[in-house]
Scaffold this motif. Structure first.
Motif, PDB file in Angstrom:
ATOM      1  N   ASN A 281       0.876  -1.182   0.114  1.00 36.35           N
ATOM      2  CA  ASN A 281       0.085   0.046   0.108  1.00 36.35           C
ATOM      3  C   ASN A 281       0.883   1.252   0.074  1.00 36.35           C
ATOM      4  OD1 ASN A 281      -0.003   1.476   2.798  1.00 36.35           O
ATOM      5  ND2 ASN A 281      -0.733  -0.510   3.457  1.00 36.35           N
ATOM      6  N   GLU A 282       0.246   2.422  -0.381  1.00 35.78           N
ATOM      7  CA  GLU A 282       1.155   3.703  -0.560  1.00 35.78           C
ATOM      8  C   GLU A 282       0.726   4.667   0.662  1.00 35.78           C
ATOM      9  OE1 GLU A 282       2.840   4.483  -3.163  1.00 35.78           O
ATOM     10  OE2 GLU A 282       2.025   2.676  -4.491  1.00 35.78           O
ATOM     11  N   THR A 283      -0.233   4.074   1.557  1.00 38.12           N
ATOM     12  CA  THR A 283      -0.621   5.005   2.730  1.00 38.12           C
ATOM     13  C   THR A 283       0.168   4.938   4.063  1.00 38.12           C
ATOM     14  OG1 THR A 283      -2.757   5.326   1.505  1.00 38.12           O
ATOM     15  CG2 THR A 283      -2.586   5.955   3.728  1.00 38.12           C
TER      16      THR A 283
ATOM     17  N   GLU B 173      -1.395   2.613   7.235  1.00 35.99           N
ATOM     18  CA  GLU B 173      -2.289   1.495   6.692  1.00 35.99           C
ATOM     19  C   GLU B 173      -1.960   0.089   6.794  1.00 35.99           C
ATOM     20  OE1 GLU B 173      -4.157   1.411   2.532  1.00 35.99           O
ATOM     21  OE2 GLU B 173      -5.078   3.105   3.476  1.00 35.99           O
TER      22      GLU B 173
END
Length: 129
Positions: free
Chosen positions: A52-54, A57
Motif C-alpha cells: 500500500n501507499e498510505t 495502513e
C-alpha cells in the motif's frame, strides 16, 4: 563461497515436477495483490503479496495456527507481533510465530511492499479486530 551442507546422494526426489502459478496479475489493484496456495504448487507454504501507499495502513490484527514470515521488498513497516514492536525496511525479514496475534503498517514514506510466507499449504486466519 562453496557450500556443501549435505550429501546430495542422501536425498531422494519425491517424484514431484516443477510447477508455476501466478501470485498476482501485473494489473492487480488494491493492497492484496494476490496469493498462491502451497496446495497449487504441491508444497508446504502459501505465498501472499501485499502493498500500500498510505502510512498507517496495513492488515488488521490477526492470528494463524502456523508461523508467518514477512519479507519487506520495498518501503518501511512497523510490525506488532504479540507485545513486540519491530520496524523493518526493504531487505529485512520478520517472523510472526504461530498463535501470536500480529499486524503491520506502512510507516512511509512511499509504498510498502511485502511478500508474506504462510508456513502452511493453505491460508488459515482469524481476524481479531
Amino acid at each position: 563461497m562453496v557450500r556443501r551442507d549435505f550429501d546430495p546422494d542422501t536425498v531422494q526426489p519425491d517424484g514431484r515436477s516443477a510447477v508455476k502459478e501466478t501470485l498476482f496479475p501485473r494489473d492487480a489493484a488494491g493492497p492484496w495483490r494476490g496469493s498462491c496456495p502451497g496446495e497449487a504448487l504441491g508444497g508446504q507454504i502459501t505465498v501472499l503479496a501485499y502493498g500500500n501507499e498510505t502510512p498507517g495502513e496495513g492488515p488488521r490484527l490477526h492470528v494463524h495456527p502456523y508461523d508467518e514470515t514477512f519479507i519487506v521488498i520495498a518501503g518501511r513497516a512497523r510490525f506488532f507481533v504479540g507485545d513486540d514492536v519491530i520496524e523493518a525496511i526493504a531487505g529485512e525479514v520478520v517472523l510472526g510465530p504461530k498463535g501470536v496475534p500480529h499486524r503491520f503498517e506502512n510507516i512511509g514514506p512511499g509504498r510498502l511492499q511485502t511478500i508474506d510466507i504462510h508456513h502452511s499449504p493453505v491460508w488459515l486466519q482469524t481476524d481479531l479486530e
